[in-house]
Design a protein around this motif. Structure first.
Motif, PDB file in Angstrom:
ATOM      1  N   UNK A  33       8.692  -1.794  -0.047  1.00  0.00           N
ATOM      2  CA  UNK A  33       7.691  -1.982  -1.094  1.00  0.00           C
ATOM      3  C   UNK A  33       7.969  -1.042  -2.256  1.00  0.00           C
ATOM      4  N   UNK A  35       5.925   0.353  -4.538  1.00  0.00           N
ATOM      5  CA  UNK A  35       5.011   1.489  -4.679  1.00  0.00           C
ATOM      6  C   UNK A  35       5.326   2.559  -3.631  1.00  0.00           C
ATOM      7  N   UNK A  36       5.717   2.131  -2.422  1.00  0.00           N
ATOM      8  CA  UNK A  36       6.118   3.099  -1.400  1.00  0.00           C
ATOM      9  C   UNK A  36       7.372   3.858  -1.835  1.00  0.00           C
ATOM     10  N   UNK A  39       6.217   6.491  -4.325  1.00  0.00           N
ATOM     11  CA  UNK A  39       5.583   7.625  -3.646  1.00  0.00           C
ATOM     12  C   UNK A  39       6.654   8.508  -2.997  1.00  0.00           C
ATOM     13  N   UNK A  42       8.167  10.737  -5.567  1.00  0.00           N
ATOM     14  CA  UNK A  42       7.317  11.873  -5.902  1.00  0.00           C
ATOM     15  C   UNK A  42       7.348  12.943  -4.812  1.00  0.00           C
ATOM     16  N   UNK A 100       5.147  13.611 -13.426  1.00  0.00           N
ATOM     17  CA  UNK A 100       4.055  12.658 -13.673  1.00  0.00           C
ATOM     18  C   UNK A 100       4.463  11.644 -14.739  1.00  0.00           C
ATOM     19  N   UNK A 103       6.503   9.085 -12.890  1.00  0.00           N
ATOM     20  CA  UNK A 103       5.599   8.264 -12.069  1.00  0.00           C
ATOM     21  C   UNK A 103       4.933   7.182 -12.912  1.00  0.00           C
ATOM     22  N   UNK A 107       5.554   3.165 -12.342  1.00  0.00           N
ATOM     23  CA  UNK A 107       4.458   2.265 -11.987  1.00  0.00           C
ATOM     24  C   UNK A 107       4.290   1.163 -13.033  1.00  0.00           C
ATOM     25  N   UNK A 110       6.805  -1.348 -12.226  1.00  0.00           N
ATOM     26  CA  UNK A 110       6.403  -2.109 -11.035  1.00  0.00           C
ATOM     27  C   UNK A 110       5.374  -3.162 -11.396  1.00  0.00           C
ATOM     28  N   UNK A 111       4.446  -2.831 -12.299  1.00  0.00           N
ATOM     29  CA  UNK A 111       3.440  -3.827 -12.714  1.00  0.00           C
ATOM     30  C   UNK A 111       4.111  -4.975 -13.444  1.00  0.00           C
ATOM     31  N   UNK A 114       5.749  -7.173 -10.950  1.00  0.00           N
ATOM     32  CA  UNK A 114       4.769  -7.986 -10.227  1.00  0.00           C
ATOM     33  C   UNK A 114       4.325  -9.180 -11.058  1.00  0.00           C
ATOM     34  N   UNK A 120       5.617  -7.408  -4.739  1.00  0.00           N
ATOM     35  CA  UNK A 120       6.159  -6.047  -4.864  1.00  0.00           C
ATOM     36  C   UNK A 120       7.232  -5.757  -3.824  1.00  0.00           C
TER      37      UNK A 120
ATOM     38  N   UNK B  33      -1.656  10.109  -0.467  1.00  0.00           N
ATOM     39  CA  UNK B  33      -0.739  10.850  -1.335  1.00  0.00           C
ATOM     40  C   UNK B  33      -1.487  11.848  -2.216  1.00  0.00           C
ATOM     41  N   UNK B  75      -1.928  -4.862  -9.285  1.00  0.00           N
ATOM     42  CA  UNK B  75      -0.976  -5.684  -8.520  1.00  0.00           C
ATOM     43  C   UNK B  75      -1.651  -6.151  -7.228  1.00  0.00           C
ATOM     44  N   UNK B  79       1.128  -4.857   1.814  1.00  0.00           N
ATOM     45  CA  UNK B  79       2.510  -4.410   1.928  1.00  0.00           C
ATOM     46  C   UNK B  79       3.005  -4.751   3.326  1.00  0.00           C
ATOM     47  N   UNK B  81       5.539  -2.953   4.835  1.00  0.00           N
ATOM     48  CA  UNK B  81       5.896  -1.750   5.612  1.00  0.00           C
ATOM     49  C   UNK B  81       5.054  -0.562   5.186  1.00  0.00           C
TER      50      UNK B  81
END
Lengths: 135, 81
Positions: A33, A35-36, A39, A42, A100, A103, A107, A110-111, A114, A120, B33, B75, B79, B81
């Motif tokens: 994914x 978003x994972x 993360x 980060x 930041x 990040x 993101x 990513x949007x 999508x 995603x 997080x 979005x 997910x 995973x």
């Protein structure tokens, strides 16, 4: 053996730094994914900040603020060995702001992805791209 | 032997980092997080880097979480995973 074990155990900051760094690297490579993955990126960045703050730390040192009374305490002799080293802190202050910013950009991308592909998940996106190229 | 407080905080940091990557829900991952960032901020305050802890509390635990939650609401939460 007797002096090797405390040598390893006393440096637990650096072991935890390595664990966090490998955790972030695994998430960036192995997770599916987006978003994972972000993360994980980060977590990788914070692990490097942890490394620099650990370098600066001194056992028994105090905060990098000059001690003294209100009337010219700053004129007293300053022993650098009594203070925690503030230079890596300044560098890492910049790194937090950069992290930041990355990040936010990641993101936003990513949007946009999508909105284009409706998912995603990385393998679904790759599948759709391959389908479009095959037509 | 007394347990040093930064070792305890850093253990919680590793646990919450693994949790943020293991949760199968993107909104939950964002919140875990945020907890990770706040624990990291506590670790830096205990290591004497107060300015870094300040910035991390404002930027890492505050703004990053807002960005992540906003991105998840734009979005999807699902997910694989």
């Amino acid at each position: 053996m007797n002096d090797l074990l405390p040598l390893i155990a006393d440096k637990y900051n650096y072991w935890i730094y390595i664990v966090l760094m490998m955790l972030g690297l695994y998430a960036m490579i192995g997770k599916n994914n987006l978003v994972k993955k972000i993360i994980g990126m980060n977590i990788f960045q914070t692990s490097i900040i942890l490394f620099y703050v650990s370098i600066a730390y001194k056992k028994g040192g105090t905060l990098p603020i000059i001690m003294g009374d209100a009337h010219g305490g700053g004129h007293a002799a300053v022993h650098a060995a009594d203070y925690i080293n503030p230079l890596p802190h300044c560098l890492m202050l910049t790194a937090i702001v950069v992290s930041v910013a990355t990040l936010g950009v990641a993101l936003a991308l990513a949007i946009k992805i999508y909105r284009q592909y409706g998912t995603l998940e990385e393998d679904d996106i790759n599948h759709q791209i391959r389908m479009q190229a095959g037509q | 032997m007394t347990l040093p407080i930064d070792l305890a905080i850093l253990t919680l940091v590793v646990i919450s980092g693994i949790g943020a990557l293991a949760v199968k829900d993107l909104l939950g991952a964002s919140i875990v997080f945020s907890a990770y960032s706040f624990l990291m901020c506590l670790a830096w305050a205990s290591m004497g880097a107060v300015d870094v802890a300040f910035t991390e509390a404002a930027v890492g635990a505050g703004v990053s979480t807002v960005f992540c939650v906003a991105a998840v609401f734009h979005t999807t939460r699902r997910t694989k995973d």
